[in-house]
Enzyme design. Structure first.
Site, PDB file in Angstrom:
ATOM      1  N   ASP A 209      -5.568  19.563 -14.630  1.00  0.00           N
ATOM      2  CA  ASP A 209      -5.862  18.257 -15.213  1.00  0.00           C
ATOM      3  C   ASP A 209      -5.335  18.282 -16.647  1.00  0.00           C
ATOM      4  O   ASP A 209      -5.858  19.004 -17.494  1.00  0.00           O
ATOM      5  CB  ASP A 209      -7.364  17.999 -15.183  1.00  0.00           C
ATOM      6  CG  ASP A 209      -7.741  16.598 -15.643  1.00  0.00           C
ATOM      7  OD1 ASP A 209      -6.997  16.015 -16.465  1.00  0.00           O
ATOM      8  OD2 ASP A 209      -8.781  16.080 -15.196  1.00  0.00           O
TER       9      ASP A 209
ATOM     10  N   ARG B 122       0.816  -1.203   0.000  1.00  0.00           N
ATOM     11  CA  ARG B 122       0.000   0.000   0.000  1.00  0.00           C
ATOM     12  C   ARG B 122       0.862   1.270   0.000  1.00  0.00           C
ATOM     13  O   ARG B 122       0.380   2.348  -0.316  1.00  0.00           O
ATOM     14  CB  ARG B 122      -0.944  -0.006   1.207  1.00  0.00           C
ATOM     15  CG  ARG B 122      -2.023   1.054   1.186  1.00  0.00           C
ATOM     16  CD  ARG B 122      -3.211   0.704   2.090  1.00  0.00           C
ATOM     17  NE  ARG B 122      -2.838   0.106   3.327  1.00  0.00           N
ATOM     18  CZ  ARG B 122      -2.417   0.775   4.415  1.00  0.00           C
ATOM     19  NH1 ARG B 122      -2.279   2.085   4.376  1.00  0.00           N
ATOM     20  NH2 ARG B 122      -2.140   0.126   5.529  1.00  0.00           N
TER      21      ARG B 122
ATOM     22  N   TYR C  33     -14.303  17.866 -16.228  1.00  0.00           N
ATOM     23  CA  TYR C  33     -14.741  16.468 -16.272  1.00  0.00           C
ATOM     24  C   TYR C  33     -15.822  16.265 -15.210  1.00  0.00           C
ATOM     25  O   TYR C  33     -15.655  16.659 -14.065  1.00  0.00           O
ATOM     26  CB  TYR C  33     -13.538  15.554 -16.027  1.00  0.00           C
ATOM     27  CG  TYR C  33     -13.898  14.127 -15.696  1.00  0.00           C
ATOM     28  CD1 TYR C  33     -14.719  13.388 -16.545  1.00  0.00           C
ATOM     29  CD2 TYR C  33     -13.417  13.524 -14.541  1.00  0.00           C
ATOM     30  CE1 TYR C  33     -15.050  12.080 -16.233  1.00  0.00           C
ATOM     31  CE2 TYR C  33     -13.737  12.216 -14.222  1.00  0.00           C
ATOM     32  CZ  TYR C  33     -14.559  11.495 -15.074  1.00  0.00           C
ATOM     33  OH  TYR C  33     -14.890  10.204 -14.756  1.00  0.00           O
TER      34      TYR C  33
ATOM     35  N   LYS D  10      -6.687   7.094 -19.989  1.00  0.00           N
ATOM     36  CA  LYS D  10      -6.925   7.673 -21.306  1.00  0.00           C
ATOM     37  C   LYS D  10      -5.677   7.575 -22.193  1.00  0.00           C
ATOM     38  O   LYS D  10      -5.243   6.485 -22.527  1.00  0.00           O
ATOM     39  CB  LYS D  10      -7.403   9.109 -21.144  1.00  0.00           C
ATOM     40  CG  LYS D  10      -8.525   9.299 -20.127  1.00  0.00           C
ATOM     41  CD  LYS D  10      -9.758   8.480 -20.435  1.00  0.00           C
ATOM     42  CE  LYS D  10     -10.977   8.901 -19.624  1.00  0.00           C
ATOM     43  NZ  LYS D  10     -10.863   8.711 -18.169  1.00  0.00           N
TER      44      LYS D  10
END
Length: 392
Positions: free
Chosen positions: A188, A64, A117, A213
């Protein structure tokens, strides 16, 4: 960090990482060059790592906290964005968004584009409803209007081009204004990728990506990433990732790095096709309007030309006849894939208002086109016949 950083190639003046970006995507994040070494980094499938004594910040320790399979991707993305510190990979783009938003103080003021977004807007809206932040939405292309909303702000969220309206923000001017107001700036960069623009060069503090993406590029992984050159901010982001558990799988990260290797070629092809299609769509009688920064008629063209290295591979069109006609276009297509997401090798199309969270200011007849790497004439022939059916 791995030994890959020590194998940097000779300097190419003027670019972050000292290499041209289409070289960086291929050369960065490689294993050390020793006899019989693998050319590609391995996938390390382990949830825990050997260690003794007190666990300190930066120790591998547990899956983690870190994984060797993350390092090459994180180093490659940092070199592409121009950060001296490795990036951070997350389990999804929204996990990366959430991590960046965690940098806000409790009850802080967030200024965000109204056409961001929809996932980012939904997260911010949910936090605002709980009183965790105050949200101010703005028309990000209106520089003066954005500056007016920065008084008392703690964070400016930039998205340029915006999703799905393809508005262009004035990166440097807005970043300077936000810093003057005492606000952090997050950008972004999913649509543009580091090959199209590098917001850190304009002074942005944190860059966010949906790795799903363009970076991964094959519609087969869900990942996100954050990059910052600020050590204090990065440490806070690492802590958020470790405590909230939004960690990436090693195999998915390996796939993303493999996707990055062809990023320059994919962008070159899809961007050239997008420019061709945008011009033809602009002249088509079945189309009311086209948004694509590469068109000289586009409101954001001059700004995009000044601050971007390319105009991207996303087109937005308004279909004559409203939502019903737009849906007819989608249904009539045979090569374009009707699906959400973007940035893959295949061309995708979607009426964005089919999503209930999409802002009402997005027109009902707007179709977002993510241009892939298929033959341009085949893509155009499919679009042309679908538009004709919608207008019949």
């Amino acid at each position: 960090m791995t030994d890959a950083a020590s194998n940097a190639l000779p300097a190419a003046e003027g670019h972050p990482g000292h290499l041209a970006p289409d070289t960086v995507v291929v050369s960065a994040g490689r294993p050390e060059r020793v006899h019989d070494a693998a050319v590609n980094p391995p996938v390390v499938l382990s949830s825990t790592f050997v260690g003794r004594g007190e666990v300190e910040h930066g120790d591998r320790a547990y899956g983690r906290y870190s994984n060797p399979s993350w390092d090459p991707f994180e180093e490659t993305l940092a070199e592409l964005e121009g950060s001296r510190l490795p990036g951070l990979v997350f389990a999804s783009g929204l996990a990366a968004v959430s991590a960046a938003l965690s940098l806000l103080p409790p009850g802080g003021v967030l200024v965000m584009p109204q056409h961001s977004y929809q996932g980012s807007l939904a997260v911010a809206g949910q936090l605002a409803d709980r009183g965790a932040l105050t949200l101010r939405t703005v028309e990000i292309a209106d520089t003066e209007a954005v500056k007016a909303q920065l008084a008392g702000a703690d964070m400016l969220w930039l998205e340029t081009p915006t999703n799905p309206m393809l508005e262009i923000a004035e990166l440097k001017a807005l970043t300077e204004a936000a810093h003057a107001a005492g606000a952090l700036v997050v950008a972004d960069n999913t649509f543009s990728t580091p090959l199209g623009q590098r917001p850190l060069e304009s002074g942005v503090d944190v860059v966010v990506h949906s790795v799903t993406k363009y970076l991964a590029g094959h519609s087969d992984v869900i990942l996100g990433a954050v990059v910052t050159p600020d050590e204090a901010l990065r440490r806070r982001l690492v802590e958020h990732r470790s405590l909230h558990g939004a960690v990436a799988g090693p195999f998915e990260t390996w796939l993303a790095l493999r996707g990055v290797r062809t990023l320059a070629l994919r962008i070159e092809r899809s961007q050239a096709t997008a420019a061709l299609l945008a011009g033809r769509l602009l002249a088509h009688p079945g189309v009311e309007a086209v948004r694509y920064p590469g068109l000289v008629q586009d409101p954001g063209h001059e700004r995009a030309r000044a601050q971007m290295d390319g105009f991207g591979s996303i087109i937005a069109i308004l279909v004559k006849g409203g939502a019903e006609a737009a849906e007819t276009v989608v249904e009539a297509l045979r090569l374009w894939v009707p699906a959400t997401s973007l940035g893959g090798v295949e061309s995708l199309i979607e009426r964005r208002r089919r999503h209930v969270n999409e802002p009402e200011s997005v027109p009902e007849n707007l179709l977002r086109l993510s241009v892939g790497i298929e033959n341009p004439e085949d893509l155009w022939a499919d679009l042309a016949q679908a538009l004709e059916k919608a207008q019949a």
